[in-house]
Design a protein around this motif. Structure first.
Motif, PDB file in Angstrom:
ATOM      1  N   ILE A   1      -0.691   0.249  15.302  1.00 48.66           N
ATOM      2  CA  ILE A   1      -1.138  -0.115  13.958  1.00 48.66           C
ATOM      3  C   ILE A   1      -0.886  -1.610  13.772  1.00 48.66           C
ATOM      4  CG2 ILE A   1       1.083   0.422  12.855  1.00 48.66           C
ATOM      5  CD1 ILE A   1      -0.587   1.505  10.437  1.00 48.66           C
ATOM      6  N   ALA A   2      -1.705  -2.233  12.959  1.00 49.90           N
ATOM      7  CA  ALA A   2      -1.543  -3.657  12.669  1.00 49.90           C
ATOM      8  C   ALA A   2      -1.522  -3.864  11.165  1.00 49.90           C
ATOM      9  CB  ALA A   2      -2.686  -4.458  13.286  1.00 49.90           C
ATOM     10  N   PHE A   3      -0.715  -4.825  10.739  1.00 52.82           N
ATOM     11  CA  PHE A   3      -0.656  -5.229   9.344  1.00 52.82           C
ATOM     12  C   PHE A   3      -1.052  -6.688   9.272  1.00 52.82           C
ATOM     13  CE2 PHE A   3       2.268  -1.722   9.815  1.00 52.82           C
ATOM     14  CZ  PHE A   3       1.924  -0.914   8.743  1.00 52.82           C
ATOM     15  N   LEU A   4      -1.978  -7.020   8.400  1.00 51.02           N
ATOM     16  CA  LEU A   4      -2.450  -8.390   8.235  1.00 51.02           C
ATOM     17  C   LEU A   4      -1.907  -8.952   6.933  1.00 51.02           C
ATOM     18  CD1 LEU A   4      -6.184  -7.873   9.238  1.00 51.02           C
ATOM     19  CD2 LEU A   4      -4.244  -8.437  10.707  1.00 51.02           C
ATOM     20  N   MET A   5      -1.472 -10.203   6.987  1.00 50.34           N
ATOM     21  CA  MET A   5      -0.916 -10.835   5.799  1.00 50.34           C
ATOM     22  C   MET A   5      -1.126 -12.335   5.871  1.00 50.34           C
ATOM     23  SD  MET A   5       2.892  -9.871   7.028  1.00 50.34           S
ATOM     24  CE  MET A   5       2.275  -8.553   8.068  1.00 50.34           C
ATOM     25  N   PRO A   6      -1.088 -13.019   4.741  1.00 47.47           N
ATOM     26  CA  PRO A   6      -1.253 -14.474   4.742  1.00 47.47           C
ATOM     27  C   PRO A   6      -0.061 -15.154   5.419  1.00 47.47           C
ATOM     28  CG  PRO A   6      -1.441 -13.583   2.507  1.00 47.47           C
ATOM     29  CD  PRO A   6      -0.978 -12.481   3.385  1.00 47.47           C
TER      30      PRO A   6
ATOM     31  N   MET B   1      -9.211  -4.493 -11.199  1.00 48.22           N
ATOM     32  CA  MET B   1      -8.928  -3.509 -10.185  1.00 48.22           C
ATOM     33  C   MET B   1      -7.808  -4.035  -9.283  1.00 48.22           C
ATOM     34  SD  MET B   1     -11.463  -2.185  -7.222  1.00 48.22           S
ATOM     35  CE  MET B   1     -11.439  -0.476  -6.902  1.00 48.22           C
ATOM     36  N   ILE B   2      -6.810  -3.219  -9.041  1.00 49.73           N
ATOM     37  CA  ILE B   2      -5.692  -3.582  -8.176  1.00 49.73           C
ATOM     38  C   ILE B   2      -6.078  -3.261  -6.732  1.00 49.73           C
ATOM     39  CG2 ILE B   2      -3.293  -3.104  -7.596  1.00 49.73           C
ATOM     40  CD1 ILE B   2      -2.876  -2.377 -10.536  1.00 49.73           C
ATOM     41  N   PRO B   3      -5.943  -4.248  -5.838  1.00 51.23           N
ATOM     42  CA  PRO B   3      -6.290  -3.973  -4.435  1.00 51.23           C
ATOM     43  C   PRO B   3      -5.287  -3.012  -3.813  1.00 51.23           C
ATOM     44  CG  PRO B   3      -5.323  -6.147  -4.642  1.00 51.23           C
ATOM     45  CD  PRO B   3      -5.488  -5.601  -6.035  1.00 51.23           C
ATOM     46  N   PRO B   4      -5.695  -2.274  -2.798  1.00 51.40           N
ATOM     47  CA  PRO B   4      -4.759  -1.371  -2.134  1.00 51.40           C
ATOM     48  C   PRO B   4      -3.635  -2.177  -1.473  1.00 51.40           C
ATOM     49  CG  PRO B   4      -6.865  -1.447  -0.967  1.00 51.40           C
ATOM     50  CD  PRO B   4      -7.003  -2.279  -2.195  1.00 51.40           C
ATOM     51  N   SER B   5      -2.477  -1.568  -1.383  1.00 54.26           N
ATOM     52  CA  SER B   5      -1.357  -2.250  -0.745  1.00 54.26           C
ATOM     53  C   SER B   5      -0.581  -1.266   0.116  1.00 54.26           C
ATOM     54  CB  SER B   5      -0.436  -2.872  -1.791  1.00 54.26           C
ATOM     55  OG  SER B   5       0.115  -1.870  -2.615  1.00 54.26           O
ATOM     56  N   TRP B   6       0.194  -1.816   1.031  1.00 51.94           N
ATOM     57  CA  TRP B   6       1.016  -1.042   1.951  1.00 51.94           C
ATOM     58  C   TRP B   6       2.402  -1.646   1.983  1.00 51.94           C
ATOM     59  CZ3 TRP B   6      -0.768   2.761   5.570  1.00 51.94           C
ATOM     60  CH2 TRP B   6      -2.126   3.018   5.493  1.00 51.94           C
ATOM     61  N   GLU B   7       3.362  -0.859   2.347  1.00 47.67           N
ATOM     62  CA  GLU B   7       4.690  -1.360   2.652  1.00 47.67           C
ATOM     63  C   GLU B   7       4.858  -1.298   4.160  1.00 47.67           C
ATOM     64  OE1 GLU B   7       8.121   0.134   0.630  1.00 47.67           O
ATOM     65  OE2 GLU B   7       6.952   0.485  -1.190  1.00 47.67           O
ATOM     66  N   PHE B   8       5.457  -2.337   4.699  1.00 47.24           N
ATOM     67  CA  PHE B   8       5.682  -2.425   6.139  1.00 47.24           C
ATOM     68  C   PHE B   8       7.179  -2.560   6.360  1.00 47.24           C
ATOM     69  CE2 PHE B   8       5.510  -5.584   9.857  1.00 47.24           C
ATOM     70  CZ  PHE B   8       5.666  -4.579  10.803  1.00 47.24           C
ATOM     71  N   HIS B   9       7.794  -1.513   6.862  1.00 45.90           N
ATOM     72  CA  HIS B   9       9.235  -1.522   7.110  1.00 45.90           C
ATOM     73  C   HIS B   9       9.474  -1.768   8.592  1.00 45.90           C
ATOM     74  CE1 HIS B   9      10.417   0.186   3.156  1.00 45.90           C
ATOM     75  NE2 HIS B   9       9.152   0.561   3.189  1.00 45.90           N
TER      76      HIS B   9
END
Length: 95
Positions: free
Chosen positions: A67-72, A1-9
């Motif tokens: 809105i917040a985007f979380l990433m490693p 299963m592919i996890p959901p993803s977002w693009e952050f511009h």
């Protein structure tokens, strides 16, 4: 299963993006954030949690964001390194 993803511009000059090298100093527990770039004309604030998760908070400030985007943190390290590579050599005049 592919996890959901977002693009952050977002938009920021390479010199500002290079400041993300100090993301580990923007400790959210100490209420520190780096103010780098904008997304749709709205400021972006960057901080890191103790578990090495970076938050990109889009909003008027780092307390009242939309809105917040979380990433490693490794992702941000790579982004900062690539931004440094785009900078002209020190002492070079930029037109």
């Amino acid at each position: 299963m592919i996890p959901p993803s977002w693009e952050f511009h977002f938009r920021a000059p390479p010199a500002d993006l290079a400041r993300l090298r100090s993301i580990r100093e923007a400790d959210w527990a100490a209420r520190r954030a780096l103010h780098i770039g904008e997304c749709g004309g709205v400021p972006v604030h960057w901080s890191v949690d103790s578990d090495a998760t970076v938050s990109a908070l889009v909003g008027a400030d780092d307390e009242t964001w939309h809105i917040a985007f979380l990433m490693p943190v490794d992702t941000i390290d790579q982004l900062a390194a690539e931004a440094v590579d785009l900078l002209p050599p020190q002492g070079t005049a930029v037109p």
